[in-house]
Design an enzyme around this catalytic site. Structure first.
Site, short mmCIF file in Angstrom:
data_model
loop_
_atom_site.label_atom_id
_atom_site.label_comp_id
_atom_site.label_asym_id
_atom_site.label_seq_id
_atom_site.Cartn_x
_atom_site.Cartn_y
_atom_site.Cartn_z
N CYS A 1 5.03 -7.64 1.37
CA CYS A 1 3.64 -7.35 0.99
C CYS A 1 3.22 -8.17 -0.22
CB CYS A 1 3.48 -5.86 0.69
SG CYS A 1 3.73 -4.80 2.13
N HIS B 1 -1.43 -4.21 -1.87
CA HIS B 1 -1.37 -2.89 -2.49
C HIS B 1 -1.12 -2.98 -3.98
CE1 HIS B 1 3.01 -3.09 -2.93
NE2 HIS B 1 3.04 -3.62 -1.72
#
Length: 201
Positions: free
Chosen positions: A177, A161
């Site tokens: 992440c 992301h």
């Protein structure tokens, strides 16, 4: 008396050469200055633009094929590599990586969903560590930890992301992440598809 065979340093030549080098550095292509790389159509595969210190890699070392495209995340060098299905496009981006080894996951997965302006919800373990965090940050909010775009992986809670906090890129700063600059995740978002292969090493 002996005569030295070493040439004397010419100060004027040195200054002129240094100025030429500086001018050449500012003439690098914009794509290289942004931290991504590309093999240009018709160019030799050995000639690549790269302004970062990351090592450029060959997909054959990590994937059997590039069907649906391929993403390699190198957690050690904190870099993400992308190859298009037809191998005409190669990109290299700096990333943020997990804070610690216990938050890190390695192995093969794939993109299962692509989301513009993704909402962010902390996991139960994140809330336990940071009880002051909100239960939800809506998509598009300036403080959303997922930035402008997200690629959801087949592993629960794992994403590639963007981030609005550019200080995180190049550091151990995530809860698991892989983060990219928003302009880089937007480009990667357009290049990938559901089913793109992903390998974290």
């Amino acid at each position: 008396m002996t005569v030295s065979s070493k040439p004397k340093l010419n100060r004027r030549l040195f200054v002129t050469g240094a100025a030429a080098l500086a001018a050449g550095a500012t003439a690098l292509p914009a794509v290289a200055m942004e931290g991504s790389t590309e093999i240009l159509p018709g160019a030799s595969s050995s000639v690549r633009n790269n302004a970062s210190s990351f090592r450029m890699l060959d997909w054959q070392q990590y994937f059997d094929n590039t069907r649906n495209g391929a993403i390699l995340v190198d957690l050690t060098s904190r870099a993400l590599h992308f190859w298009s299905e037809d191998q005409s496009v190669y990109r290299l981006y700096p990333t943020s990586v997990p804070l610690s080894e216990d938050l890190t996951r390695r192995g093969r997965t794939e993109v299962i969903q692509k989301v513009v302006a993704p909402p962010w919800r902390p996991t139960a373990s994140m809330k336990a560590r940071n009880p002051e965090w909100p239960d939800l940050v809506p998509g598009g909010a300036p403080d959303n930890p997922l930035g402008t775009h997200a690629l959801y992986l087949s592993w629960t809670y794992y994403r590639i992301h963007g981030t609005h906090d550019t200080r995180k890129i190049g550091r151990r700063s995530s809860n698991g992440c892989v983060g990219l600059y928003n302009e880089h995740i937007q480009e990667l978002f357009d290049l990938t598809k559901v089913g793109t292969q992903v390998l974290l090493i």
